[in-house]
Design a protein around this motif. Structure first.
Motif, mmCIF file in Angstrom:
data_model
loop_
_atom_site.group_PDB
_atom_site.id
_atom_site.type_symbol
_atom_site.label_atom_id
_atom_site.label_comp_id
_atom_site.label_asym_id
_atom_site.label_seq_id
_atom_site.Cartn_x
_atom_site.Cartn_y
_atom_site.Cartn_z
ATOM 1 N N ASP A 97 0.861 -1.272 -0.076
ATOM 2 C CA ASP A 97 -0.199 -0.029 -0.100
ATOM 3 C C ASP A 97 0.804 1.295 0.014
ATOM 4 O O ASP A 97 0.461 2.308 -0.512
ATOM 5 C CB ASP A 97 -0.982 0.039 1.311
ATOM 6 N N VAL A 98 1.959 1.167 0.404
ATOM 7 C CA VAL A 98 3.169 2.281 0.640
ATOM 8 C C VAL A 98 3.681 2.322 -0.833
ATOM 9 O O VAL A 98 4.081 3.465 -1.229
ATOM 10 C CB VAL A 98 3.837 2.255 1.847
ATOM 11 N N GLU A 99 4.256 1.374 -1.268
ATOM 12 C CA GLU A 99 5.311 1.053 -2.287
ATOM 13 C C GLU A 99 4.751 1.078 -3.794
ATOM 14 O O GLU A 99 5.287 1.308 -4.690
ATOM 15 C CB GLU A 99 6.174 0.146 -1.903
ATOM 16 N N ASP A 100 3.349 0.688 -3.758
ATOM 17 C CA ASP A 100 2.732 0.467 -5.205
ATOM 18 C C ASP A 100 1.249 1.007 -5.476
ATOM 19 O O ASP A 100 0.498 0.576 -4.753
ATOM 20 C CB ASP A 100 2.584 -1.217 -5.299
ATOM 21 N N ASP A 101 1.294 2.082 -6.103
ATOM 22 C CA ASP A 101 -0.043 2.704 -6.264
ATOM 23 C C ASP A 101 -1.318 1.593 -7.038
ATOM 24 O O ASP A 101 -2.259 1.854 -6.664
ATOM 25 C CB ASP A 101 0.183 4.023 -7.361
ATOM 26 N N ILE A 102 -0.650 0.884 -7.828
ATOM 27 C CA ILE A 102 -1.523 -0.030 -8.233
ATOM 28 C C ILE A 102 -2.193 -0.967 -7.329
ATOM 29 O O ILE A 102 -3.290 -1.244 -7.092
ATOM 30 C CB ILE A 102 -0.986 -0.964 -9.776
ATOM 31 N N LEU A 104 -2.133 -0.552 -4.044
ATOM 32 C CA LEU A 104 -3.142 0.073 -3.343
ATOM 33 C C LEU A 104 -4.651 0.495 -3.653
ATOM 34 O O LEU A 104 -5.370 0.171 -3.151
ATOM 35 C CB LEU A 104 -2.326 1.641 -2.966
ATOM 36 N N ALA A 105 -4.603 0.788 -5.133
ATOM 37 C CA ALA A 105 -6.005 0.846 -5.512
ATOM 38 C C ALA A 105 -6.839 -0.655 -5.551
ATOM 39 O O ALA A 105 -7.884 -0.464 -5.437
ATOM 40 C CB ALA A 105 -5.827 1.007 -7.357
ATOM 41 N N GLU A 108 -7.936 -1.063 -2.093
ATOM 42 C CA GLU A 108 -8.938 -0.227 -1.750
ATOM 43 C C GLU A 108 -10.209 -0.788 -2.250
ATOM 44 O O GLU A 108 -11.345 -1.009 -1.751
ATOM 45 C CB GLU A 108 -8.886 1.301 -2.087
ATOM 46 N N ARG A 142 -0.844 -9.157 -9.195
ATOM 47 C CA ARG A 142 -0.113 -7.853 -8.495
ATOM 48 C C ARG A 142 0.866 -8.223 -7.608
ATOM 49 O O ARG A 142 2.274 -7.927 -7.647
ATOM 50 C CB ARG A 142 -1.002 -6.749 -8.118
ATOM 51 N N THR A 146 4.935 -8.368 -8.015
ATOM 52 C CA THR A 146 6.032 -7.226 -7.322
ATOM 53 C C THR A 146 6.535 -8.179 -6.205
ATOM 54 O O THR A 146 7.485 -7.479 -5.396
ATOM 55 C CB THR A 146 4.931 -6.185 -6.771
#
Length: 155
Positions: A97-102, A104-105, A108, A142, A146
């Protein structure tokens, strides 16, 4: 201390030892009290290992061109919610959630879907199951891409 560093446990001060009679080995004192140890034991007994095969089977069932039978939909939804919870926990544990915007989306979206109630109409329910399955699959991919989930060689 060397064993701790090799095992990936940060080196630090050891908990104080209990006094022991002469000629006996020094004992180890747990940093946790009895209540915390009982709670930890309960969590360990309730823990279920990550089962990618079951996850992929549930995703395939939800995304199949033949929709799941109505009598199986509620159980499938519960399993898909469980997969979402487990994948979100893995993602958060790996700081996705901190290192990867995809990621994180996807986290959520998974949180929102997990809380959604099952629609009452059968066609809407199938659509809901498919959206959950798609999110499970995307988050799994994802986390694998990662390096937060790695395949285990079956030997």
């Amino acid at each position: 201390m060397i064993a701790h560093a090799q095992a990936g446990v940060p080196a630090g001060p050891m908990p104080p030892s209990r006094a022991v009679p002469d000629g006996q080995a020094e004992g180890w004192v747990s940093p946790l009290g009895p209540t915390e140890l009982r709670r930890l034991l309960q969590k360990m007994r309730a823990w279920e290992p990550f089962d990618a095969d079951a996850l992929l089977d549930d995703v395939a069932t939800a995304l199949d061109h033949v929709p799941p039978a109505e009598e199986h939909q509620a159980r499938l939804a519960a399993r898909l919610r469980g997969h979402l919870i487990r994948l979100v926990d893995i993602a958060l544990g790996g700081a996705a959630d901190v290192e990867d915007d995809i990621a994180l989306a996807l986290i959520e979206r998974a949180r929102d879907m997990r809380l959604d109630a099952m629609p009452g109409e059968p066609r809407s329910t199938v659509g809901h199951l498919r959206r959950m399955a798609w999110t499970v699959n995307e988050l799994l991919e994802r986390l694998s891409a990662t390096g937060r989930l790695t395949p285990v060689d079956a030997t």
